[in-house]
Motif scaffolding. Structure first.
Motif, mmCIF file in Angstrom:
data_model
loop_
_atom_site.group_PDB
_atom_site.id
_atom_site.type_symbol
_atom_site.label_atom_id
_atom_site.label_comp_id
_atom_site.label_asym_id
_atom_site.label_seq_id
_atom_site.Cartn_x
_atom_site.Cartn_y
_atom_site.Cartn_z
ATOM 1 N N SER A 4 0.856 -1.191 0.000
ATOM 2 C CA SER A 4 0.000 0.000 0.000
ATOM 3 C C SER A 4 0.885 1.232 0.000
ATOM 4 O O SER A 4 2.101 1.149 0.240
ATOM 5 C CB SER A 4 -0.921 0.026 1.222
ATOM 6 O OG SER A 4 -0.168 0.282 2.409
ATOM 7 N N ASN A 5 0.270 2.381 -0.232
ATOM 8 C CA ASN A 5 1.035 3.634 -0.143
ATOM 9 C C ASN A 5 1.655 3.803 1.231
ATOM 10 O O ASN A 5 2.799 4.254 1.362
ATOM 11 C CB ASN A 5 0.111 4.827 -0.440
ATOM 12 C CG ASN A 5 -0.149 5.018 -1.922
ATOM 13 O OD1 ASN A 5 0.668 4.633 -2.752
ATOM 14 N ND2 ASN A 5 -1.278 5.614 -2.254
ATOM 15 N N GLN A 79 -4.601 -2.374 -2.995
ATOM 16 C CA GLN A 79 -3.188 -2.107 -2.726
ATOM 17 C C GLN A 79 -2.739 -0.813 -3.411
ATOM 18 O O GLN A 79 -1.589 -0.667 -3.804
ATOM 19 C CB GLN A 79 -2.316 -3.295 -3.140
ATOM 20 C CG GLN A 79 -2.481 -3.753 -4.568
ATOM 21 C CD GLN A 79 -1.843 -5.120 -4.820
ATOM 22 O OE1 GLN A 79 -2.090 -6.088 -4.087
ATOM 23 N NE2 GLN A 79 -0.991 -5.201 -5.840
ATOM 24 N N ASP A 80 -3.674 0.125 -3.518
ATOM 25 C CA ASP A 80 -3.392 1.469 -4.035
ATOM 26 C C ASP A 80 -2.776 1.435 -5.433
ATOM 27 O O ASP A 80 -1.963 2.299 -5.789
ATOM 28 C CB ASP A 80 -2.486 2.238 -3.068
ATOM 29 C CG ASP A 80 -3.162 2.519 -1.727
ATOM 30 O OD1 ASP A 80 -4.386 2.749 -1.732
ATOM 31 O OD2 ASP A 80 -2.479 2.489 -0.690
ATOM 32 N N CYS A 81 -3.175 0.438 -6.209
ATOM 33 C CA CYS A 81 -2.742 0.295 -7.609
ATOM 34 C C CYS A 81 -1.239 0.087 -7.762
ATOM 35 O O CYS A 81 -0.677 0.327 -8.840
ATOM 36 C CB CYS A 81 -3.209 1.486 -8.460
ATOM 37 S SG CYS A 81 -5.005 1.651 -8.547
ATOM 38 N N LEU A 82 -0.591 -0.373 -6.710
ATOM 39 C CA LEU A 82 0.829 -0.714 -6.782
ATOM 40 C C LEU A 82 1.008 -2.132 -7.317
ATOM 41 O O LEU A 82 0.139 -2.988 -7.152
ATOM 42 C CB LEU A 82 1.469 -0.606 -5.402
ATOM 43 C CG LEU A 82 1.534 0.808 -4.807
ATOM 44 C CD1 LEU A 82 1.779 0.750 -3.304
ATOM 45 C CD2 LEU A 82 2.627 1.619 -5.492
ATOM 46 N N THR A 83 2.133 -2.380 -7.954
ATOM 47 C CA THR A 83 2.432 -3.701 -8.511
ATOM 48 C C THR A 83 3.849 -4.104 -8.146
ATOM 49 O O THR A 83 4.780 -3.308 -8.270
ATOM 50 C CB THR A 83 2.297 -3.693 -10.046
ATOM 51 O OG1 THR A 83 0.924 -3.588 -10.416
ATOM 52 C CG2 THR A 83 2.863 -4.976 -10.657
ATOM 53 N N THR A 84 4.007 -5.354 -7.721
ATOM 54 C CA THR A 84 5.333 -5.928 -7.530
ATOM 55 C C THR A 84 5.757 -6.624 -8.819
ATOM 56 O O THR A 84 5.095 -7.556 -9.276
ATOM 57 C CB THR A 84 5.337 -6.951 -6.385
ATOM 58 O OG1 THR A 84 4.791 -6.352 -5.210
ATOM 59 C CG2 THR A 84 6.758 -7.429 -6.110
ATOM 60 N N LEU A 85 6.842 -6.150 -9.418
ATOM 61 C CA LEU A 85 7.426 -6.791 -10.584
ATOM 62 C C LEU A 85 8.598 -7.655 -10.128
ATOM 63 O O LEU A 85 9.487 -7.163 -9.423
ATOM 64 C CB LEU A 85 7.925 -5.758 -11.595
ATOM 65 C CG LEU A 85 6.884 -4.844 -12.246
ATOM 66 C CD1 LEU A 85 7.568 -3.935 -13.271
ATOM 67 C CD2 LEU A 85 5.792 -5.650 -12.917
ATOM 68 N N ILE A 86 8.591 -8.919 -10.528
ATOM 69 C CA ILE A 86 9.653 -9.844 -10.145
ATOM 70 C C ILE A 86 10.377 -10.280 -11.409
ATOM 71 O O ILE A 86 9.786 -10.929 -12.277
ATOM 72 C CB ILE A 86 9.091 -11.060 -9.394
ATOM 73 C CG1 ILE A 86 8.323 -10.593 -8.149
ATOM 74 C CG2 ILE A 86 10.222 -12.016 -9.011
ATOM 75 C CD1 ILE A 86 7.547 -11.690 -7.461
ATOM 76 N N GLY A 99 4.653 2.212 -9.333
ATOM 77 C CA GLY A 99 3.485 2.997 -8.930
ATOM 78 C C GLY A 99 2.964 3.965 -9.970
ATOM 79 O O GLY A 99 2.400 5.001 -9.633
ATOM 80 N N ALA A 100 3.122 3.646 -11.267
ATOM 81 C CA ALA A 100 2.702 4.580 -12.320
ATOM 82 C C ALA A 100 1.193 4.649 -12.483
ATOM 83 O O ALA A 100 0.669 5.587 -13.083
ATOM 84 C CB ALA A 100 3.341 4.183 -13.654
#
Length: 489
Positions: A4-5, A79-86, A99-100
């Protein structure tokens, strides 16, 4: 750690996070079709641009027009539009939180909220990833399919459209009527001439209900062509576990390879982000880049995924490791695909084939043959058959591509050679399966699908080779056909 933010300041050690204040971001792009590829590719370029303190007025609002998009929206907003890139590389894994994206339009029948969002003059680009088969193209001739029920609905109900394209047209109508400028319409799908195809769909649909609006869109909007490239598997339990392994509870993480490329025609009607500052290429000649990628990578995927399904090989890296499927890839690419590909600055076709072979062989990328084989009804006409036509026109060899088509026909019968069932994997699966079963005894039945093959059934070099391969596959097995073509074993 729940993403989250509020928790960005507490990201686990070694996980890269946004280096910008997300509160300062304002929207400039609506993106329709917010799947894994977009978040690992276009959204990542914006995220890195924001890291440099640039273009903060170009953040993304996500959108979708399918009921399933409502589930994605709920997960992203939580999750406030956040993404985990792996990033998955044989040498190791790394994680980055991006977070774009700052919002997600409600998904509703009639798409009123989406239309309002796109009508906002702050939105200067509407981009899409809706799959190769989502543009209402007649596969036999590449023209706009005005007879499709979704298109017929939107033509009669332009204010309450069912499709993304109808919603874009409705928003452009509002902007025209308000005296505002148009937005750029940007396809990010794997289609050769994707901007041209998107323009064909938008103008074709608009003309069915408002020819004057179609003329206005043609005069004021822009449809840049682009080439997009990054291998991004689907997310399942293993990917969720990978994120948790980095200490992050992300409901929709994305895994991807250690490679990205984005080549874009610099044709925008209302400005654009400076994507070239973070690795994208702007050029007036996108065609050769996209032809190289679509023919060698995307067609190459179809070369190996269909035999992979028939022979119960679950992943693309496993297909490349298989001695016969890997040999099929190398021989078809070298002899029947690369000769019809022009070089681009810094890359010869043979070198690109070698690059793709390395990327497909990456065991850290668990990309399933099922995912890659999906929607052959769009991917074979879009990726494979244009090369086949070039081979026929030039007098070059086509036996390998005929084998590829025979393997697709064998896969669509719906069983593997070990007796297991292949679950439906095509929007037209029932039709393909019925014809594949008929083609078991009469191979010509498969090529008589004019919506796929057009006049290719009348090309004796191709039709004869196809019939021979399919007959052998059913009588002696796929591996026997692969051995005969490759000369292996």
């Amino acid at each position: 750690m729940k993403l989250s933010n509020a928790t960005l300041k507490d990201l686990p050690e070694g996980v890269r996070g946004p280096r910008y204040d997300r509160a300062r971001l304002t929207p400039g792009i609506v993106h329709i079709g917010l799947g894994n590829f977009h978040r690992a590719h276009q959204a990542w370029y914006l995220h890195r641009l924001f890291d440099e303190g640039r273009n903060l007025d170009w953040a993304i609002i996500g959108a979708g027009v399918r009921p399933a998009d409502a589930v994605q929206r709920e997960k992203m907003l939580a999750q406030d539009c956040l993404t985990t890139l792996i990033e998955l590389d044989p040498s190791g894994k790394s994680a980055e939180v991006t977070g774009a994206m700052i919002g997600y339009v409600p998904v509703e029948e009639g798409n009123a909220a989406l239309i309002r969002q796109m009508a906002d003059p702050a939105i200067r680009i509407v981009s899409l990833t809706v799959t190769e088969g989502g543009y209402y193209i007649d596969p036999a001739n590449g023209s706009f399919d005005a007879a499709h029920p979704d298109i017929a609905h939107d033509a009669v109900n332009p204010a309450t459209p069912r499709t993304a394209f109808g919603a874009m047209i409705a928003a452009l109508r509002l902007r025209r009527d308000a005296g505002q400028g148009a937005f750029t319409c940007q396809s990010c799908d794997n289609l050769q001439g994707n901007g041209r195809v998107l323009k064909q769909t938008i103008l074709g649909l608009a003309r069915l209900s408002d020819p004057g609006l179609a003329d206005w869109i043609a005069a004021h909007s822009a449809f840049p062509n682009s080439m997009v490239d990054c291998i991004v598997p689907a997310t399942g339990p293993a990917e969720l576990a990978l994120a948790q392994g980095f200490g992050i509870a992300d409901q929709v993480p994305v895994t991807h390879e250690n490679f990205r490329q984005w080549v874009i025609e610099d044709d925008f009607c209302a400005g654009r982000p400076d994507w070239d500052r973070v690795g994208a290429t702007f050029t007036a000649d996108v065609h050769d880049y996209e032809a190289m990628k679509i023919r060698i990578l995307n067609a190459g995927h179809q070369v190996i995924a269909n035999p992979g399904e028939v022979l119960s090989v679950e992943t693309i890296s496993g297909c490349m490791e298989h001695p016969l499927i890997g040999a099929l890839f190398r021989k078809v690419e070298a002899e029947e695909i690369a000769p019809h590909v022009r070089p681009v600055p810094g890359m010869e076709p043979a070198a690109y084939v070698a690059l793709i072979e390395r990327r497909f062989s990456n065991p850290a990328i668990v990309d399933t043959t099922r995912r890659v084989a999906f929607d052959g009804s769009s991917r074979h006409p879009g990726f494979v058959l244009p090369i086949l036509r070039d081979g026929l026109a030039s007098g070059g060899p086509v036996e390998g591509l005929a084998l590829v088509e025979a393997l697709w026909a064998r896969m669509c019968e719906g069983t593997r050679e070990d007796g297991s069932v292949i679950a439906p994997n095509d929007p037209f699966w029932d039709r393909r399966q019925a014809v594949a079963r008929a083609a078991k005894d009469r191979p010509a039945a498969w090529l008589e699908q004019r919506e796929i093959y057009g006049d290719l059934a009348g090309e004796p070099r191709f039709a004869g080779a196809f019939a021979d391969w399919l007959t052998q596959i059913w009588s002696a097995g796929a591996e026997a056909a692969l051995r005969d073509y490759t000369g292996k074993g």
